[in-house]
Scaffold this active site. Sequence first.
Site, PDB file in Angstrom:
ATOM      1  N   GLY A 143       1.199 -22.978 -43.546  1.00 18.10           N
ATOM      2  CA  GLY A 143       0.768 -22.682 -44.898  1.00 18.10           C
ATOM      3  C   GLY A 143       1.084 -23.885 -45.695  1.00 18.10           C
ATOM      4  N   GLN A 188       5.283 -25.922 -38.643  1.00 22.83           N
ATOM      5  CA  GLN A 188       6.634 -25.265 -38.385  1.00 22.83           C
ATOM      6  C   GLN A 188       7.632 -26.240 -37.958  1.00 22.83           C
ATOM      7  OE1 GLN A 188       3.960 -23.850 -36.207  1.00 22.83           O
ATOM      8  NE2 GLN A 188       3.440 -22.436 -37.676  1.00 22.83           N
TER       9      GLN A 188
HETATM   10  P1  IMP Z   1       4.596 -16.370 -35.532  1.00 21.88           P
HETATM   11  O1  IMP Z   1       4.501 -17.826 -34.921  1.00 21.88           O
HETATM   12  O2  IMP Z   1       3.611 -16.158 -36.367  1.00 21.88           O
HETATM   13  O3  IMP Z   1       4.229 -15.326 -34.319  1.00 21.88           O
HETATM   14  O4  IMP Z   1       6.078 -16.296 -35.791  1.00 21.88           O
HETATM   15  C1  IMP Z   1       7.241 -16.533 -35.028  1.00 21.88           C
HETATM   16  C2  IMP Z   1       8.265 -16.848 -35.741  1.00 21.88           C
HETATM   17  O5  IMP Z   1       8.163 -18.273 -36.335  1.00 21.88           O
HETATM   18  C3  IMP Z   1       8.900 -16.163 -36.886  1.00 21.88           C
HETATM   19  O6  IMP Z   1      10.194 -15.988 -37.000  1.00 21.88           O
HETATM   20  C4  IMP Z   1       8.083 -16.722 -38.080  1.00 21.88           C
HETATM   21  O7  IMP Z   1       8.672 -16.428 -39.273  1.00 21.88           O
HETATM   22  C5  IMP Z   1       8.359 -18.215 -37.735  1.00 21.88           C
HETATM   23  N1  IMP Z   1       7.144 -18.995 -38.298  1.00 21.88           N
HETATM   24  C6  IMP Z   1       5.885 -19.004 -38.074  1.00 21.88           C
HETATM   25  N2  IMP Z   1       5.147 -20.125 -38.667  1.00 21.88           N
HETATM   26  C7  IMP Z   1       5.964 -20.453 -39.487  1.00 21.88           C
HETATM   27  C8  IMP Z   1       6.141 -21.442 -40.894  1.00 21.88           C
HETATM   28  O8  IMP Z   1       5.087 -22.079 -40.885  1.00 21.88           O
HETATM   29  N3  IMP Z   1       7.108 -21.534 -41.462  1.00 21.88           N
HETATM   30  C9  IMP Z   1       8.312 -20.899 -41.167  1.00 21.88           C
HETATM   31  N4  IMP Z   1       8.370 -20.199 -40.316  1.00 21.88           N
HETATM   32  C10 IMP Z   1       7.558 -19.873 -39.479  1.00 21.88           C
END
Ligand code: IMP
Length: 521
Positions: free
Chosen positions: A63, A267
């Site tokens: 985001g 990320q």
């Molecule tokens: P997912 O990729 O949404 O399945 O999340 C997997 C892990 O990555 C979780 O711990 C999320 O909080 C973290 N995560 C995913 N996208 C972001 C980001 O843009 N910023 C910080 N953490 C993220």
Amino acid sequence: MLKNSTTTKTKGASDMNWLNESTRTLAVIGLHFGDEGKGKFVDKLTTDWADIVARGTGGANAGHTICIGDEKHVFHLIPSGILHPGKLNVIGNGVAVDPRVVVEELDILKSKNLATDHLRIAYNAHLVLPSHLVIDRLRESGSGKVGSTLRGVGPTYVDHYRRIGLQVRDLRNKDALWKKLKLNLEEHACFMRSFDREVIRDIMEHEHLLEGAYFRPNDLNVVFDSDAIVEQYLAYGRLLAQHIEDTDALMYQAVKSGQRILLEGAQGTLLSERYGTYPYVTASDCTTTGLAQGVGLSVRDVDQTLGIAKAFYMSRVGGGPFPTEMGGEKSERWCAKEGVTRDVELREYPSVSISKTNPIDSTTTEDFFMGVAIRRHGNEYGATTGRPRRVGWFDLPLLRHAAHVVGRDIALTMLDVLDACPEIKICTGYIYAGPDQWVGNRQLTDGHVISCAVPMADILEHCEPLYKVFPGWMSDITGIRSRKDLPRELLNIVSFIESEARVTTRVLSVGPDREQTIFDE
Ligand code: IMP
């Protein structure tokens, strides 16, 4: 591994001195767990340097905030350069594309009469389906919980690797869409049937997308309404048609013709499925390698990487090990609690603060409260989820690992957040305090000192940080624009980090605005 970059610097603006003159492809990569403040650099580089801005990893789990007039919008899929009509914005083949989100983001831009025709979407990127959103929630309801953002990104990559995934090009081909979707939905329904119907019903209530159109709650055999999904996805295909392209070929040509390409990381390295704190990671490789591949390039095409790290603290959203977390398990539990937002936290802990007029006092020095104070002052609440981010001290073993993977030119951000901190702790190493474990050919035993993190969750969770304590600078640095004018205390910490992690700090960020940035002099 990366193309050798010369040491000649870009001529012209002194704030671009850190950029090599020969650099044509530059990657901006997070060195921590995401949310390092990459957006500010991407924004500046887009304005002053790039011809093309490309994303190659992640999906709507990322985001970034885009300001349009007085309004702020959080965009998840469209690259940050979209407000620059002269620059191509590419969503590469490695991005998990939820067409609903792209259409919504395009609608926001169109409603403000802003140009969108410079957006390109890879025809071979994989599609997020409504069922992926449900699977994400189901997985998170069980023991494999990682604190996902629930945007369906992980399940989409799983289907990619299981070789049943749908791609963006399928949005334009009704027969292919129908056939592939049917196979997907059958498999997804099969997975879902292993869950209690009440759990699925509960999830359905949370997931607005599934109300009505896509879901048949009373039909025991057919969980998803494939007709409705096909119709909706074909409609997305029509809306996105002009943007869908062979972006791999586009990027190849761009490199060949010497265009300036900015690769926008999503990320961070410690969330990479390959180099992060496995299994508490996201589902793509968010390092330079994954990013290059995700836009159709080779890592050899990347001339320079700028790694972004927060200083002198870190943040993490979701589950997973975080050795330096302020307040340890108490903080992890609090940040994971359903419904906790910035406002809830403010009501619960009204007197905890850190600001220039109200330095952290003795009541705040308990680690947990220090975390709350830093979170509040640094506005560390998720852009995608609104969740409070867990906060911890700067961790050199993790930085040593990340710099080894990504590169040694770094930017330190958020420095002003600690302006009122009397003491700053830097984690210099860990003492291992867990069961004997083999890591390659060396055995970790109780009391072992670790200086470069082994980024596996079941090792990190037994690592106790060793700290060096530095005095804070206790003054406002937000107006400083030259490295030599920064407080001596702050520069001491920067030098310590540089020599301990063998990194070079090219940029220091002392506030959220573009001009609150100090570049290599
Ligand atoms: P997912 O990729 O949404 O399945 O999340 C997997 C892990 O990555 C979780 O711990 C999320 O909080 C973290 N995560 C995913 N996208 C972001 C980001 O843009 N910023 C910080 N953490 C993220």
